[in-house]
Design a protein around this motif. Sequence first.
Motif, PDB file in Angstrom:
ATOM      1  N   ILE A 261     -20.204 -39.502 -27.772  1.00  0.00           N
ATOM      2  CA  ILE A 261     -21.583 -39.874 -27.452  1.00  0.00           C
ATOM      3  C   ILE A 261     -21.728 -39.743 -25.942  1.00  0.00           C
ATOM      4  N   PRO A 262     -22.586 -38.835 -25.463  1.00  0.00           N
ATOM      5  CA  PRO A 262     -22.684 -38.583 -24.018  1.00  0.00           C
ATOM      6  C   PRO A 262     -23.148 -39.819 -23.245  1.00  0.00           C
ATOM      7  N   GLU A 263     -23.001 -39.713 -21.938  1.00  0.00           N
ATOM      8  CA  GLU A 263     -23.383 -40.823 -21.053  1.00  0.00           C
ATOM      9  C   GLU A 263     -24.849 -41.206 -21.253  1.00  0.00           C
ATOM     10  N   HIS A 264     -25.066 -42.479 -21.378  1.00  0.00           N
ATOM     11  CA  HIS A 264     -26.415 -42.997 -21.548  1.00  0.00           C
ATOM     12  C   HIS A 264     -26.449 -44.429 -21.038  1.00  0.00           C
ATOM     13  N   ALA A 265     -27.613 -44.881 -20.643  1.00  0.00           N
ATOM     14  CA  ALA A 265     -27.794 -46.248 -20.149  1.00  0.00           C
ATOM     15  C   ALA A 265     -28.776 -46.971 -21.059  1.00  0.00           C
ATOM     16  N   LEU A 302     -25.996 -49.406 -16.954  1.00  0.00           N
ATOM     17  CA  LEU A 302     -24.791 -48.647 -16.599  1.00  0.00           C
ATOM     18  C   LEU A 302     -24.655 -47.429 -17.509  1.00  0.00           C
ATOM     19  N   PRO A 303     -24.687 -46.204 -16.959  1.00  0.00           N
ATOM     20  CA  PRO A 303     -24.434 -45.033 -17.797  1.00  0.00           C
ATOM     21  C   PRO A 303     -22.992 -45.058 -18.317  1.00  0.00           C
ATOM     22  N   HIS A 304     -22.845 -44.903 -19.629  1.00  0.00           N
ATOM     23  CA  HIS A 304     -21.521 -44.959 -20.231  1.00  0.00           C
ATOM     24  C   HIS A 304     -21.483 -44.047 -21.442  1.00  0.00           C
ATOM     25  N   ALA A 305     -20.283 -43.614 -21.802  1.00  0.00           N
ATOM     26  CA  ALA A 305     -20.094 -42.712 -22.936  1.00  0.00           C
ATOM     27  C   ALA A 305     -19.049 -43.286 -23.876  1.00  0.00           C
TER      28      ALA A 305
END
Length: 335
Positions: A261-265, A302-305
Motif C-alpha cells: 500500500i503506497p505512502e499515504h497520510a 504522517l505519510p506511511h506505507a
Amino acid sequence: MKARLVRYADLIPCRTAFIDTRTPGSTEKENFTIIGAGVSESADQHVHITERHGFNIGAARQPFGCVNSQHSHDTAEVFVVHSGHWRLPFGPNKEDGSIDIGPGDVASVPIHMFRGFEKLDEGTGFLFTVLGEDDPGKVTWAPAVFEAAAGHGLKLAKGGRLIDTSQGDYSLQDVELAETTADDAAAELKTPPLDKLRDCVVAADAMVANPNSPLAAEGVEEAAVITPTDTGDGFVAGPIAGWWPHRFNLRRLTLKTGAYIPEHARAEVEVIFVQSGTLEVSWDGGALTMGAGDTLSVPIGLPHAFRNTASVDAVAFVVRGGDAPAMPAFVDRAH
C-alpha cells in the motif's frame, strides 16, 4: 515511531485492576491499558501510551475458565478476539443469554447493559479491546460483584479507587465508599433482545472486502467491521453501526505476500493491531516490522506505507478516529 509501538512481548499486565480481582474464578485475569487512561480501578495499572486519541485501546489475557465479572460501560466496548474462544454472558446475573466468539471475530457490546466475558477453551486467550472516548468513565458493577468482592477484602471508593481492607494498613477515614449498585438502578440497565445483540457481532468469515476502499489493490483488501455512518473514504454504514455512539471506525486489513500500500497520510488518528502474520510499516526515513499482537499508533498526517514481506497473509485490525474518516492523501514521490 518506536515510542508509538507496543509489542505484545512488552505488554505490562495488571492483575489487580478491578474489584473482582480476588473473587474465585477471576484471580488469574490480566488487564492491559495500551492507549489512554482506560477504566482500571488500580493505581498499579501501567499505561503504555498516554496521548489522547479520542478512544482507548486495551486488552485482556485470561486462561481457561477465567471470568471477567458482570459490568456495564457508559461508552462503547469492542472486543477483537486475537486468540481463544470466549463467551459474553449478558444481564446482572448472566440470566439474559450469551454469545460465543472466537479468533478473528469482533463484538461491540452496547452501552448501559451488563456484560462479562469468560475464556471457554484450554490455554490462554487474548482479547484486544477498544473503548469509546478519551474518558470512558468507570464501570458499573452488577450488585452481586460488590457482594463477592467484599468477602475477599476489596471495597471501591467513589471515583473508582480500590481499597484493600485485608492488609491491616488501610484507613477508611475521609474515604467515601462507592455504593453497591442498587437493584432498581441495575434494572434500568436492560439487556436488548438476544437477536438484536447478535447484530453487534461480526464473525471473521463474514467480513467482506470493500472494493471501493481507497486502499484496495492487487493482494490488498479492506473490510468494514464497525462503521457508524457513511464515510468519506468509500464505506457505507455497517455491518456494525450501533444505536449508541462509537466515534471510531474499525476495519480489517489483509495483505497477501508481497502486497504493498503506497505512502499515504490520514486526517484521523490510526491504530493498527496485527492479528496474524507480519506487517512492515514505513515512512520517510524509517520502517518497522510488526508481528502478531503488536499495536502501533500512527500520527495524524504522517505519510506511511504498508508491505507484507512474509510468505503468509498479514491480517491487521485498524481503528480510525471519528465516525466518518476522510479519503487518505496519497504521496506522489515523482514530483
